[in-house]
Scaffold this active site. Structure first.
Site, PDB file in Angstrom:
ATOM      1  N   GLY A 102       0.909  -1.202   0.069  1.00 44.21           N
ATOM      2  CA  GLY A 102      -0.001  -0.065  -0.025  1.00 44.21           C
ATOM      3  C   GLY A 102       0.851   1.195  -0.068  1.00 44.21           C
ATOM      4  N   ARG A 103       0.422   2.143   0.318  1.00 44.19           N
ATOM      5  CA  ARG A 103       1.115   3.808   0.465  1.00 44.19           C
ATOM      6  C   ARG A 103       2.439   3.465   1.265  1.00 44.19           C
ATOM      7  NH1 ARG A 103      -4.333   6.188   1.301  1.00 44.19           N
ATOM      8  NH2 ARG A 103      -4.474   5.053   3.250  1.00 44.19           N
ATOM      9  N   ILE A 104       2.509   2.817   2.189  1.00 38.67           N
ATOM     10  CA  ILE A 104       3.655   2.768   3.107  1.00 38.67           C
ATOM     11  C   ILE A 104       4.672   2.016   2.481  1.00 38.67           C
ATOM     12  CG2 ILE A 104       4.708   2.725   5.382  1.00 38.67           C
ATOM     13  CD1 ILE A 104       2.264   3.352   6.582  1.00 38.67           C
ATOM     14  N   THR A 136       7.075  -2.236  11.124  1.00 30.77           N
ATOM     15  CA  THR A 136       6.644  -1.127  11.439  1.00 30.77           C
ATOM     16  C   THR A 136       4.989  -1.112  11.306  1.00 30.77           C
ATOM     17  OG1 THR A 136       7.239  -0.218   9.295  1.00 30.77           O
ATOM     18  CG2 THR A 136       8.573   0.541  10.954  1.00 30.77           C
ATOM     19  N   ARG A 193       1.999  -3.931  12.579  1.00 33.81           N
ATOM     20  CA  ARG A 193       1.492  -3.969  14.049  1.00 33.81           C
ATOM     21  C   ARG A 193       2.137  -5.294  14.515  1.00 33.81           C
ATOM     22  NH1 ARG A 193      -0.215   0.441  13.728  1.00 33.81           N
ATOM     23  NH2 ARG A 193      -2.421   1.154  14.207  1.00 33.81           N
ATOM     24  N   GLU A 217       2.103  -4.985  23.710  1.00 33.91           N
ATOM     25  CA  GLU A 217       2.836  -3.710  23.448  1.00 33.91           C
ATOM     26  C   GLU A 217       2.299  -2.969  24.701  1.00 33.91           C
ATOM     27  OE1 GLU A 217       2.143  -0.513  19.897  1.00 33.91           O
ATOM     28  OE2 GLU A 217       3.172  -2.230  19.307  1.00 33.91           O
ATOM     29  N   HIS A 261       7.107   1.997  19.463  1.00 33.37           N
ATOM     30  CA  HIS A 261       6.037   2.424  18.357  1.00 33.37           C
ATOM     31  C   HIS A 261       5.994   4.007  18.116  1.00 33.37           C
ATOM     32  CE1 HIS A 261       1.563   0.962  17.181  1.00 33.37           C
ATOM     33  NE2 HIS A 261       2.253   2.038  16.272  1.00 33.37           N
ATOM     34  N   ALA A 273       6.892   5.086  14.853  1.00 34.33           N
ATOM     35  CA  ALA A 273       7.230   5.433  13.244  1.00 34.33           C
ATOM     36  C   ALA A 273       6.459   6.737  12.823  1.00 34.33           C
ATOM     37  CB  ALA A 273       6.301   4.333  12.631  1.00 34.33           C
TER      38      ALA A 273
END
Ligand code: DGY
Length: 327
Positions: A157-159, A238, A240, A269, A288, A290
């Site tokens: 996707g975008r990332i 980065t 989940r 987490e 966490h 990012a």
């Protein structure tokens, strides 16, 4: 007319809070830590909108506790695995998230982790701090080359695509696997080659995860997946935490099934300081962060606030995750 009531799960950047205060009575959870479940359920009672964080679980129980006047749930994150979206949809409540604004920032951190773990930056700094640097060592803190290596991107996707874009500067071979294949134009522009997941694992020097968390992706990286990776490979997460089976990762790092891991997200987490992953020298864990740049967190705040404002007005949210509520 009384102002609508909005609950905000923690202090977010002021720009977003100012937008909310202009239209509503705003209660911000004052603690550095999230409210406990009981505190959260009490805090949302009677609210017309809730601006939640990924640490706040939104489900039927919370929606009941809020009450039937709740008009919008706005999540201060692009991920929304903390929200039971179908439960909101059943009640006609739109849910918003913050896509797009954190894409580049998250890709930057994936690269920071990749570079830091390959070139042993944190170990090097610890080495100096511990007073161990006594001479230039021909065999000191050796790691793999990043330039020219093969980068496997899981989730395009975008990332994932932004991570691929950065790889061009390092002359890397870029493989990706994804539910759906990108267009030929995107593949050509990014020099990325679509391969089956198993092939990506077997060929990549670095495997970077960019899938959202779902029943399908939970423990996508399990013992079997780790066993397919190269013994020299480094895993970067980065996305989940639960996308990776933590126990299997600990075993793989201990036994040399893979060479290293760099994690922005973990399961559980937060990861307790006593957790084996923290002690392993070939594992780098950060908390966490990012999306944690000042500019991005401020943009996330205004975007999440814009979703609240639209929801309170009965307008379509700028970035809804359940557009089906609008019929
Ligand atoms: C997100 O937005 O989903 C990140 O994990 C936190 O910014």
């Amino acid at each position: 007319m009384t102002a609508p009531r909005v609950f905000v799960g923690r202090h977010i950047p002021e720009d977003g809070l100012a937008m909310l205060r202009a239209v509503a009575h705003v209660d911000v959870w004052p603690g550095e830590l999230p409210p406990t479940r009981a505190e959260l359920l009490r805090a949302v009672a009677g609210c017309n909108a809730v601006l939640t964080l990924l640490t706040d679980r939104v489900d039927d129980e919370l929606l009941d506790a809020a009450g039937p006047q709740l008009r919008v749930v706005s999540n201060y994150a692009v991920g929304f695995d903390n929200v039971d979206v179908p439960a909101c949809t059943r009640r006609g409540i739109p849910v918003g998230n913050t896509p797009g604004v954190l894409t580049e920032t998250t890709a930057d951190l994936a690269w920071a982790l990749l570079m830091a773990s390959a070139r042993r930056v944190v170990e090097g700094a610890d080495y100096v701090r511990a007073g161990l640097w006594r001479t230039w060592g021909p065999l000191t803190l050796l790691g793999p080359d990043v330039h020219g290596a093969t980068l496997g991107i899981v989730g395009f996707g975008r990332i994932g695509q932004s991570v691929a874009r950065r790889a061009a500067g390092f002359g890397m071979t870029v493989l990706y696997s994804s539910r759906s294949r990108a267009s030929a134009e995107v593949e050509a522009a990014l020099g990325a080659v679509f391969v089956p997941f198993e092939e990506l694992l077997a060929r990549s020097d670095f495997v970077s995860l960019h899938v959202s968390l779902s029943a399908e992706t939970r423990h996508l990286i399990d013992a079997a997946a780790l066993a397919r990776m190269r013994p020299s490979a480094i895993l970067i997460n980065t996305a989940r935490g639960p996308v990776v089976d933590t126990d299997a990762l600990v075993d793989a790092l201990r036994s040399g099934v893979i060479a290293g891991a760099a994690l922005d997200v973990t399961d559980p987490e937060p990861l307790p300081a006593s957790h084996p992953l923290v002690a392993l020298p070939n594992c780098l864990v950060v908390p966490h962060i990012a999306s944690a740049t000042r500019a991005t967190r401020a943009r996330m705040a205004t975007m999440a606030a814009a979703n609240v404002v639209a929801g309170l007005r009965g307008d379509r949210l700028p970035t809804p995750v359940n557009p089906e509520v609008y019929g």
